[in-house]
Design a protein around this motif. Structure first.
Motif, mmCIF file in Angstrom:
data_model
loop_
_atom_site.group_PDB
_atom_site.id
_atom_site.type_symbol
_atom_site.label_atom_id
_atom_site.label_comp_id
_atom_site.label_asym_id
_atom_site.label_seq_id
_atom_site.Cartn_x
_atom_site.Cartn_y
_atom_site.Cartn_z
ATOM 1 N N UNK A 252 0.827 -1.249 0.191
ATOM 2 C CA UNK A 252 -0.123 0.006 0.030
ATOM 3 C C UNK A 252 0.962 1.217 0.124
ATOM 4 N N UNK A 253 2.022 1.198 0.774
ATOM 5 C CA UNK A 253 2.911 2.381 0.638
ATOM 6 C C UNK A 253 3.317 2.867 -0.522
ATOM 7 N N UNK A 254 3.727 1.644 -1.502
ATOM 8 C CA UNK A 254 4.241 1.823 -2.974
ATOM 9 C C UNK A 254 3.221 2.560 -3.649
ATOM 10 N N UNK A 255 1.814 2.179 -3.580
ATOM 11 C CA UNK A 255 0.677 2.274 -4.267
ATOM 12 C C UNK A 255 0.449 3.876 -3.758
ATOM 13 N N UNK A 256 0.448 4.229 -2.693
ATOM 14 C CA UNK A 256 0.165 5.587 -2.229
ATOM 15 C C UNK A 256 1.400 6.505 -2.641
#
Length: 648
Positions: A252-256
């Motif tokens: 999720x960190x990579x996506x956000x």
């Protein structure tokens, strides 16, 4: 662009923070200050300082012409705006550029675009960044906004387009309240930001507030430095911030992070910026806004990345490439920050004013405190009530949390009320400790926490206060070694409470009777700031300050002020039914909504004040008839000044 001297167009802790890094990089610095801040800490830290006007922000820290003139007079060839004030003002950035002064911040076009919630949301939709459904149109008439609110549905969020920090923001859950909430949001937005333009959004209930720190340089490189979780909020203002978020996985960190970089790239961003998102329970996230400046909570990112973000800002402003690529960014450990405010949680978080009599920030491993306080200074009503940021770092979230609780409770502030007890209670709460707090946390899980009630001094603290006040003139351990064996009654007051303490002095100790509890006290060390004593055999140190008949004691993060009433004339204290509506702080009256002879009901708004950049509605405490009104709109009033009287 090369520059040699940096003017910091701000005040308080952020001005001190920028000065520290600027000096470490070899730059000379210039502080600006209002007449109210002439003795402020940031003024003393800078190499030079110049007064830019009266206390009112519009005539000082928001006066772009005065700040540019100060830069020219002192030879400052760069300006760092900090946060707030003119930091996101595109006209100011443009004026700096026209004057040949480097603005340490993003390009004018990016500030202009992202400074408008309405325009930025349109741009983000075009860039493919996820956005919340709402209304961001140019038609700002009440009729259109009310019509669009009906289309969007409840719950509804009203936001000041030019705003931030929760100002000009309202949640509507009943359509009958919409017109009044629009009026209130417009007025607050106009006062705080000079624009009353609004947007409407469908409110996402119980989300997390997660933001991504982005950085760009003048060569087209843009990266992110991970996320911060800012979900614990009051009145839409952040109270606790941490990095990394306990709710964000690496995926999720990579996506956000990619969405945030995409948002920054779409406006050719340069410098430090923050892209804020709402994170729903199902893992979906939505663009909120982009702040084109350094954030208040940047220290937690600095601690988990090991980077100095102000140094990055300065290096990017002088044309250097970013020091790291995305793959080189590493997050290590955990950091949590709380905002220390001059406010009274038990009085609906009413901002407080007063002198800084004692300020002793905590120290220890993993502890960082950013502040702009000096003993002897005064906290007035002209500026935001945030006093300092207390930050803790640890190898794990639990290490950081426990360290921060201790740092909060070990920090000592005497002279005005603050929110330390409230902050420590948040960190101790099992929902926060488990990492499960959402933006609804304070209203739901924390709504009835004892830290938001009027603090009550324990009988043991009354005993300590009585013992210390009885010896205040001597300030020595030997004062307790007296041959006087007679019982001595002391009447002490703190807040609305009164207590009689019977002191019996023995050869090497005191016995104190408080109610039906007896305490044996032994004093081991005493000076003007600290007492080391034993109470019923348990030895402890307690911070203190004694001035005349008043004694300040710090009880693990809660300051209590005791007054020796023994020899003072007795006067009846006015209770809540006195009928007098008093100003809770220094400020300006912006509306009086009643007149003499008018029937009013309990809870009805009678006066609206503005103080510390916020509107405060003052309500009737009971049904009655207004017998007198002593103020009018536009009046400047002092704390505890009588505004009007209601006969019950």
């Amino acid at each position: 662009m090369a520059f040699e001297k940096i003017l910091i167009a701000n005040r308080g802790e952020i001005a001190c923070r920028v000065i520290r890094t600027a000096h470490s990089l070899g730059y000379r610095t210039v502080a600006v200050y209002s007449e109210a801040d002439r003795d402020a800490r940031h003024v003393a830290l800078a190499d030079e300082a110049i007064c830019i006007g009266p206390a009112t922000v519009s005539q000082s820290y928001l006066d772009a012409d005065a700040i540019i003139a100060a830069a020219q007079k002192t030879g400052a060839d760069a300006v760092h705006p900090g946060y707030g004030f003119l930091s996101e003002n595109s006209t100011f950035a443009e004026a700096c550029e026209a004057a040949g002064i480097t603005f340490i911040g993003p390009p004018v076009n990016a500030i202009h675009l992202m400074g408008s919630k309405r325009l930025s949301k349109i741009a983000m939709q075009e860039a493919g960044v996820p956005c919340i459904p709402g209304y961001e149109g140019a038609d700002q008439t009440d009729a259109t906004l009310i019509q669009e609110a009906g289309r969007i549905g409840l719950p509804l969020m009203i936001k000041a387009s030019a705003g931030g920090g929760g100002r000009g923001m309202r949640v509507v859950t009943d359509m009958s309240e919409l017109a009044e909430q629009l009026r209130s949001a417009r007025a607050e937005a106009k006062s705080a930001f000079g624009s009353d333009e609004l947007i409407l959004e469908r409110a996402v209930m119980r989300p997390r507030h997660v933001e991504i720190q982005v950085f760009g340089d003048q060569h087209g490189n843009i990266i992110h430095l991970g996320e911060r979780d800012c979900s614990v909020q009051r009145r839409h203002q952040k109270v606790v911030e941490e990095a990394p978020s306990p709710a964000v996985s690496p995926a999720l960190r990579a996506e956000m992070g990619a969405a945030a970089v995409n948002a920054a790239r779409s406006c050719k961003y340069v410098g430090a910026g923050t892209v804020e998102f709402l994170l729903a329970e199902d893992g979906s996230f939505y663009f909120l806004e982009m702040n084109t400046r350094l954030q208040v909570e940047h220290p937690v990112t600095e601690l988990v990345t090991g980077l100095d973000l102000v140094a990055w800002q300065i290096r990017v402003a002088r044309g250097e490439t970013l020091p790291l690529t995305q793959s080189q960014v590493q997050l290590n450990g955990h950091a949590i920050e709380v905002r220390l405010y001059a406010e009274e949680p038990s009085q609906n978080f009413m901002p407080q004013t007063g002198p800084v009599l004692t300020w002793t920030p905590a120290e220890g491993d993993g502890i960082r405190i950013d502040h702009g306080l000096r003993e002897g200074s005064s906290i007035g009503s002209h500026y935001d009530p945030m006093l300092a940021k207390i930050i803790a770092y640890g190898d794990s979230r639990e290490d950081a949390r426990r360290r921060l609780i201790r740092a909060i409770e070990d920090t000592v502030l005497f002279g005005l009320q603050d929110n330390r007890r409230f902050l420590a209670a948040i960190l101790r709460h099992p929902v926060f400790a488990a990492g499960d707090a959402t933006t609804a946390f304070l209203d739901s899980d924390f709504g009835d926490d004892p830290s938001m009630a009027t603090p009550q001094a324990s009988h043991a603290l009354y005993a300590i206060a009585a013992a210390l006040l009885s010896n205040q003139k001597h300030a020595s351990v030997n004062a307790w070694h007296s041959s006087d064996h007679g019982a001595q009654p002391l009447i002490l007051g703190t807040g609305e409470s009164r207590q009689t303490v019977m002191l019996q002095r023995h050869e090497h100790e005191l016995t104190a009777l408080v109610g039906d509890q007896q305490f044996t006290l032994n004093l081991h060390f005493l000076n003007s700031q600290q007492a080391e004593l034993s109470v019923n055999g348990v030895r402890r140190c307690i911070s203190m300050l004694c001035i005349g008949h008043q004694l300040w004691l710090d009880d693990h993060g809660q300051a209590h002020v005791f007054t020796d009433l023994t020899h003072l004339p007795v006067s009846a204290a006015e209770g809540p039914g006195s009928g007098q509506l008093k100003a809770p702080m220094d400020g300006a009256v912006i509306a009086v909504r009643c007149e003499p002879g008018q029937q009013v009901n309990r809870g009805e708004v009678l006066v609206v004040m503005e103080a510390m950049k916020m509107e405060h509605s003052l309500k009737a405490s009971a049904d009655g008839v207004v017998s007198s009104v002593d103020v009018k709109a536009g009046d400047q009033v002092k704390g505890k000044q009588i505004l009007l009287t209601v006969e019950h």
